[in-house]
Design a protein around this motif. Structure first.
Motif, PDB file in Angstrom:
ATOM      1  N   THR A  64       8.082  24.694  32.594  1.00 41.71           N
ATOM      2  CA  THR A  64       8.545  26.217  32.128  1.00 41.71           C
ATOM      3  C   THR A  64       6.908  26.145  31.031  1.00 41.71           C
ATOM      4  O   THR A  64       6.892  27.381  31.397  1.00 41.71           O
ATOM      5  N   SER A  65       7.279  25.743  30.118  1.00 43.12           N
ATOM      6  CA  SER A  65       5.910  25.694  29.506  1.00 43.12           C
ATOM      7  C   SER A  65       4.427  26.112  29.951  1.00 43.12           C
ATOM      8  O   SER A  65       3.742  26.290  29.308  1.00 43.12           O
ATOM      9  N   PHE A  66       4.314  25.576  31.303  1.00 41.19           N
ATOM     10  CA  PHE A  66       3.181  25.662  31.670  1.00 41.19           C
ATOM     11  C   PHE A  66       3.243  26.771  32.507  1.00 41.19           C
ATOM     12  O   PHE A  66       1.780  26.889  34.327  1.00 41.19           O
ATOM     13  N   ASP A  75       4.968  23.945  45.527  1.00 45.22           N
ATOM     14  CA  ASP A  75       4.491  24.369  44.340  1.00 45.22           C
ATOM     15  C   ASP A  75       3.444  24.676  43.720  1.00 45.22           C
ATOM     16  O   ASP A  75       3.460  23.515  43.362  1.00 45.22           O
ATOM     17  N   SER A  76       2.660  25.736  43.839  1.00 40.11           N
ATOM     18  CA  SER A  76       0.742  25.289  42.775  1.00 40.11           C
ATOM     19  C   SER A  76       1.337  24.920  41.250  1.00 40.11           C
ATOM     20  O   SER A  76       0.861  24.308  40.635  1.00 40.11           O
ATOM     21  N   GLN A  77       2.878  26.403  40.774  1.00 44.13           N
ATOM     22  CA  GLN A  77       2.789  26.101  39.432  1.00 44.13           C
ATOM     23  C   GLN A  77       3.783  24.615  39.006  1.00 44.13           C
ATOM     24  O   GLN A  77       3.503  24.654  37.663  1.00 44.13           O
ATOM     25  N   THR A  78       4.695  24.188  40.063  1.00 40.05           N
ATOM     26  CA  THR A  78       5.178  23.321  39.622  1.00 40.05           C
ATOM     27  C   THR A  78       4.715  21.182  39.424  1.00 40.05           C
ATOM     28  O   THR A  78       4.366  20.903  38.387  1.00 40.05           O
ATOM     29  N   GLN A  79       3.120  21.961  40.330  1.00 41.91           N
ATOM     30  CA  GLN A  79       2.782  21.015  39.976  1.00 41.91           C
ATOM     31  C   GLN A  79       1.820  20.327  38.918  1.00 41.91           C
ATOM     32  O   GLN A  79       1.253  19.768  38.494  1.00 41.91           O
ATOM     33  N   ILE A  80       1.021  21.990  37.970  1.00 38.96           N
ATOM     34  CA  ILE A  80       0.520  22.048  37.191  1.00 38.96           C
ATOM     35  C   ILE A  80       1.143  21.437  36.100  1.00 38.96           C
ATOM     36  O   ILE A  80       0.663  20.619  34.920  1.00 38.96           O
ATOM     37  N   GLY A  81       2.943  21.769  35.676  1.00 41.43           N
ATOM     38  CA  GLY A  81       3.371  21.252  34.497  1.00 41.43           C
ATOM     39  C   GLY A  81       3.436  20.024  35.018  1.00 41.43           C
ATOM     40  O   GLY A  81       3.427  19.000  34.140  1.00 41.43           O
ATOM     41  N   ASN A 135       1.342  17.244  36.191  1.00 38.25           N
ATOM     42  CA  ASN A 135      -0.071  16.542  35.815  1.00 38.25           C
ATOM     43  C   ASN A 135       0.508  16.469  35.060  1.00 38.25           C
ATOM     44  O   ASN A 135      -0.532  15.747  33.950  1.00 38.25           O
ATOM     45  N   LYS A 136       0.594  17.680  33.986  1.00 42.01           N
ATOM     46  CA  LYS A 136       0.690  18.005  32.137  1.00 42.01           C
ATOM     47  C   LYS A 136       1.942  16.635  31.806  1.00 42.01           C
ATOM     48  O   LYS A 136       1.389  15.568  31.392  1.00 42.01           O
ATOM     49  N   TYR A 137       2.662  15.976  33.075  1.00 40.01           N
ATOM     50  CA  TYR A 137       3.572  15.222  32.981  1.00 40.01           C
ATOM     51  C   TYR A 137       3.291  13.887  33.062  1.00 40.01           C
ATOM     52  O   TYR A 137       3.391  12.838  31.839  1.00 40.01           O
ATOM     53  N   ALA A 138       2.509  13.188  33.888  1.00 37.51           N
ATOM     54  CA  ALA A 138       2.653  12.301  34.515  1.00 37.51           C
ATOM     55  C   ALA A 138       1.541  12.156  33.395  1.00 37.51           C
ATOM     56  O   ALA A 138       1.292  10.849  34.047  1.00 37.51           O
ATOM     57  N   ASP A 139       0.533  12.539  33.298  1.00 33.04           N
ATOM     58  CA  ASP A 139      -0.869  12.891  32.124  1.00 33.04           C
ATOM     59  C   ASP A 139      -0.358  11.388  30.815  1.00 33.04           C
ATOM     60  O   ASP A 139      -1.423  10.325  30.886  1.00 33.04           O
ATOM     61  N   SER A 182       0.406  26.448  28.350  1.00 31.58           N
ATOM     62  CA  SER A 182      -0.388  28.288  27.990  1.00 31.58           C
ATOM     63  C   SER A 182       0.866  28.973  28.333  1.00 31.58           C
ATOM     64  O   SER A 182      -0.161  30.299  27.872  1.00 31.58           O
ATOM     65  N   ALA A 183       1.715  29.153  28.464  1.00 29.59           N
ATOM     66  CA  ALA A 183       2.663  29.755  28.818  1.00 29.59           C
ATOM     67  C   ALA A 183       3.884  30.222  27.122  1.00 29.59           C
ATOM     68  O   ALA A 183       4.537  30.662  27.115  1.00 29.59           O
ATOM     69  N   GLY A 184       3.460  29.217  26.507  1.00 29.82           N
ATOM     70  CA  GLY A 184       4.512  29.582  24.927  1.00 29.82           C
ATOM     71  C   GLY A 184       5.145  27.578  25.433  1.00 29.82           C
ATOM     72  O   GLY A 184       5.181  27.068  25.938  1.00 29.82           O
ATOM     73  N   SER A 185       5.651  27.722  24.384  1.00 27.39           N
ATOM     74  CA  SER A 185       7.117  26.860  23.841  1.00 27.39           C
ATOM     75  C   SER A 185       8.129  27.531  24.560  1.00 27.39           C
ATOM     76  O   SER A 185       9.071  28.224  24.148  1.00 27.39           O
TER      77      SER A 185
END
Length: 389
Positions: free
Chosen positions: A203-205, A215-221, A223-227, A285-288
């Motif tokens: 949600t913060s991304f 969903d591409s938006q789900t994938q962004i978040g 990936n940030k977590y898996a990193d 990118s979307a805030g906290s």
């Protein structure tokens, strides 16, 4: 003459007997109690708080008896069976993730028009939204659940790492986690594969819909977590934690930071032998933006004692009862007048308890649906490889 006297006596006795029976019947009617059934999950410590509240309710309402049904495990499968067999409790403790299933099925009472009974203006608006479905309120909230970052202040001091600031970003968070990580004994941050613990990253991304893996938006978040585990090496893998939970690792001084909820506060107050505090979840990118969950009391639509059920929910959600639930440190109360009082902001650890309330302003009620549990199960299956490369 003698016969007349006998007949008169018989009539008099019969009349007195009838009046006696009528009086007995009326007394019995006045002394009868209405029994309502109330179900809830909860740990032993939660039930110790709840039972005296129910006893006081019965004292204040001598015509109502509460049959308490404690279901500590497999709560919702059992509730589902009770609804299916038309034996649902009058009052049901409910959370936002399962509420849509029952509200959509039409088995919960719509409480939207009962503001005069429940005084909805006393509650955080978002807490009411978490327990609503299609614009209607189906449960009166007890608590709000949001995730914050717990951190071990002693480890920060040991490794000369500055304490996190309220406006920090995901990249500040990663930098801090790197500085705290000293393998194999200490990792910067927790890592749990239950969706609850990584939804704030999504949600913060930018995710503002159901978390579907494709969903591409789900994938962004994701990936940030898996990193955190795969790229930056700041979070423990399964073999690093072995059978220990993240809470156990935090208490053992093996985690610098842990993303979790208010429910850990009583445990950490009692067991942590180091200094600790909490801070807001970092900004993406979307805030906290932390998803907000909630739980509260719903009323079965099939209840034959709705008036009494309403009285119980009024009592459970009152300021006095909310204060009792809050004193343990276990919950973030949904009532504003309790959350913003010394009962919640009591000066005990965490010192920065205001964070739980500050996050309410930027949080969003978790996006749920009738098939929410299936979506989460699918997410868990499909992230297994992603999280364990």
């Amino acid at each position: 003459m003698y016969k007349k006297i006998i007949i008169l006596l018989v009539c008099l006795i019969a009349g007195m007997s009838f009046l006696g029976l009528l009086k007995l019947k009326n007394n019995s009617k006045n002394n009868s109690k209405i029994t309502i059934q109330f179900s809830s999950w909860g740990s032993e410590s939660e039930i110790k708080i709840l039972k005296p509240i129910l006893m006081n309710f019965e004292k204040d309402n001598p015509n109502i008896n509460v049959d308490f049904m404690h279901i500590p495990q497999n709560y919702f499968p059992k509730i589902h069976l009770l609804f299916a067999s038309n034996t649902a409790p009058d009052v049901i403790f409910m959370n936002n993730q399962y509420l849509p299933i029952y509200a959509n099925a039409g088995v919960l009472e719509d409480l939207s028009e009962l503001n005069s009974e429940f005084c909805y203006d006393k509650f955080y608006t978002k807490s009411l939204e978490t327990l609503s479905w299609q614009g209607k309120i189906y449960a009166v909230p007890r608590d709000i659940s949001n995730l914050v970052v717990f951190y071990n202040k002693d480890l920060f001091k040991k490794y000369n790492v500055p304490y996190p600031k309220p406006d920090w970003t995901y990249y500040d968070f990663v930098k801090t986690a790197k500085e705290l990580t000293h393998e194999p004994n200490v990792f910067g941050v927790s890592f749990e594969e239950e969706p609850l613990f990584y939804l704030p990253y999504l949600t913060s991304f930018g995710l503002n819909s159901l978390p579907k893996f494709e969903d591409s938006q789900t994938q962004i978040g994701l990936n940030k977590y898996a990193d955190l585990r795969n790229k930056y090496k700041v979070a423990p893998r399964k073999e690093d934690s072995a059978s220990a939970t993240m809470a156990q690792m935090f208490l053992q001084g093996k985690l610098g930071m842990q993303v979790s909820g208010r429910w850990l506060v009583p445990k950490y107050r009692e067991e942590a032998n180091f200094d600790w505090d909490v801070v807001e979840f970092p900004k993406g990118s979307a805030g906290s933006i932390v998803p907000m969950d909630g739980s509260g009391w719903a009323i079965s639509k099939s209840s034959k004692h709705k008036k009494e059920a309403i009285e119980l929910v009024k009592y459970l959600s009152s300021k006095q009862s909310s204060q009792e639930f809050t004193k343990s440190g276990l919950i973030v109360p949904a009532r504003v007048d309790v959350a913003e009082s010394k009962v919640f902001l009591d000066g005990n650890k965490p010192k920065n308890a205001q964070v739980f309330l500050t996050e309410i302003e930027t949080s969003k009620p978790t996006v749920v649906g009738v098939n929410y549990r299936e979506i989460l199960d699918d997410l868990k299956t499909k992230t297994e490889y992603m999280f364990n490369k």
